[in-house]
Design an enzyme around this catalytic site. Structure first.
Site, PDB file in Angstrom:
ATOM      1  N   LYS A  34       0.833  -1.204   0.000  1.00 22.74           N
ATOM      2  CA  LYS A  34       0.000   0.000   0.000  1.00 22.74           C
ATOM      3  C   LYS A  34       0.867   1.253   0.000  1.00 22.74           C
ATOM      4  CE  LYS A  34      -2.246   1.826   3.600  1.00 22.74           C
ATOM      5  NZ  LYS A  34      -2.135   3.320   3.508  1.00 22.74           N
ATOM      6  N   ASP A  61      -3.455   4.315  -2.097  1.00 26.65           N
ATOM      7  CA  ASP A  61      -4.460   4.788  -1.145  1.00 26.65           C
ATOM      8  C   ASP A  61      -4.419   6.312  -1.042  1.00 26.65           C
ATOM      9  OD1 ASP A  61      -6.404   4.844   0.827  1.00 26.65           O
ATOM     10  OD2 ASP A  61      -5.000   4.369   2.453  1.00 26.65           O
ATOM     11  N   LYS A  63      -7.456   8.168  -1.471  1.00 22.65           N
ATOM     12  CA  LYS A  63      -8.797   8.606  -1.043  1.00 22.65           C
ATOM     13  C   LYS A  63      -9.238   9.834  -1.848  1.00 22.65           C
ATOM     14  CE  LYS A  63      -8.109   6.845   3.639  1.00 22.65           C
ATOM     15  NZ  LYS A  63      -6.682   6.445   3.477  1.00 22.65           N
ATOM     16  N   ASP A  66     -12.785  14.990  -5.048  1.00 19.34           N
ATOM     17  CA  ASP A  66     -12.737  16.275  -5.735  1.00 19.34           C
ATOM     18  C   ASP A  66     -13.898  16.292  -6.722  1.00 19.34           C
ATOM     19  OD1 ASP A  66     -11.767  18.712  -7.016  1.00 19.34           O
ATOM     20  OD2 ASP A  66      -9.792  18.190  -6.225  1.00 19.34           O
ATOM     21  N   THR A 136     -11.109   4.590   9.867  1.00 20.29           N
ATOM     22  CA  THR A 136     -10.961   3.866  11.119  1.00 20.29           C
ATOM     23  C   THR A 136     -10.508   4.766  12.263  1.00 20.29           C
ATOM     24  OG1 THR A 136      -8.737   3.214  10.417  1.00 20.29           O
ATOM     25  CG2 THR A 136     -10.513   1.643  10.043  1.00 20.29           C
ATOM     26  N   ARG A 216       1.963  -0.051  10.837  1.00 18.84           N
ATOM     27  CA  ARG A 216       2.792   0.252  12.003  1.00 18.84           C
ATOM     28  C   ARG A 216       2.967  -0.916  12.960  1.00 18.84           C
ATOM     29  NH1 ARG A 216      -0.191   5.838  13.441  1.00 18.84           N
ATOM     30  NH2 ARG A 216      -1.882   4.674  12.434  1.00 18.84           N
TER      31      ARG A 216
END
Length: 247
Positions: A34, A61, A63, A66, A136, A216
């Site tokens: 990703k 990724d 997102k 617009d 999330t 992470r």
């Protein structure tokens, strides 16, 4: 899908060298890489091309959110790069999401036509737009909003959605045919950080996740290799239990 196909490693690092080191280190266990905002802003399309060339599929990724024309043109560029997954935020509405899904498909098709006579074009992936439902990092997601956004994504031409593990039942009921991509994955004992609606790999897969996004919990772990191995083993065990046995 194999267990490897169900794992995406989030390359939330600041530069090309760090990202490619992670691809080389963990690419045998994580089938998808990703690329998020930080890395894409720092390195641009080159990082996507290099990951694709390494043999991994890319989840871009960004997102996108617009006006429809801008999103369609940006998604077309992403499709031409060879990404597998591209995120569009469903808050942008059905016209914007449909424009993004259309641009992604057209960009990939154009790249395949241009490479039809070359070896590079033979392994091109068919891309999929993902509709982002509720982040999330939000403390809660109302079921009505989740269902509405999942339905919007499906009707606008997305092949999948991004949602938290606790949202899977609602999203699956509203749009059962979509690929379910779940971030916010944390093994037992890992720090929650800025994620709010989280789950372990086993919990998310058991709830119906198709692709887990982990970052992470591995890249910031005291022993990244041990953390990755534990997650891979947990996901593989659940995958094996859920896979049909040939008779």
């Amino acid at each position: 899908m194999t267990a490897r196909d169900r794992l995406a490693l989030a390359l939330d690092v600041p530069d090309h060298a760090a990202a490619m080191a992670l691809v080389e280190r963990f690419g045998s266990d994580f089938g998808v890489m990703k690329v998020g905002l930080e890395l894409f802003v720092a390195e641009g399309p080159r990082i996507v091309r290099d990951i694709v060339a390494s043999g991994s599929r890319v989840f871009l990724d960004l997102k996108l959110h617009d006006i429809p024309n801008t999103v369609e043109r940006a998604a077309r560029r992403a499709g031409a790069l060879g990404v597998w997954l591209l995120t569009l935020h469903t808050q942008g509405g059905p016209d914007m999401v449909a424009a993004g899904a259309r641009g992604l498909s057209e960009g990939a098709a154009g790249a395949r036509r241009g490479a039809a006579d070359s070896e590079a074009g033979s392994g091109a992936v068919v891309p999929m737009a993902l509709g982002v439902t509720v982040l999330t990092s939000d403390a809660e997601a109302l079921p009505d909003a989740l269902a509405e956004r999942a339905t919007l994504a499906e009707r606008a031409g997305c092949g999948g959605v991004v949602c938290a593990a606790p949202d899977l039942a609602t999203v699956s009921s509203a749009a059962p045919g979509l690929l379910r991509v779940v971030p916010g994955i944390r093994p037992v004992g890992a720090q929650q950080a800025d994620q709010r609606r989280i789950a372990t790999p086993a919990q998310a897969l058991a709830a119906g996740a198709d692709l887990l996004v982990i970052g992470r919990a591995i890249t910031e772990a005291p022993d990244p290799d041990a953390a990755a191995a534990a997650i891979v083993a947990e996901a593989a065990a659940v995958h094996a239990e859920s896979s049909p046995v040939a008779g």
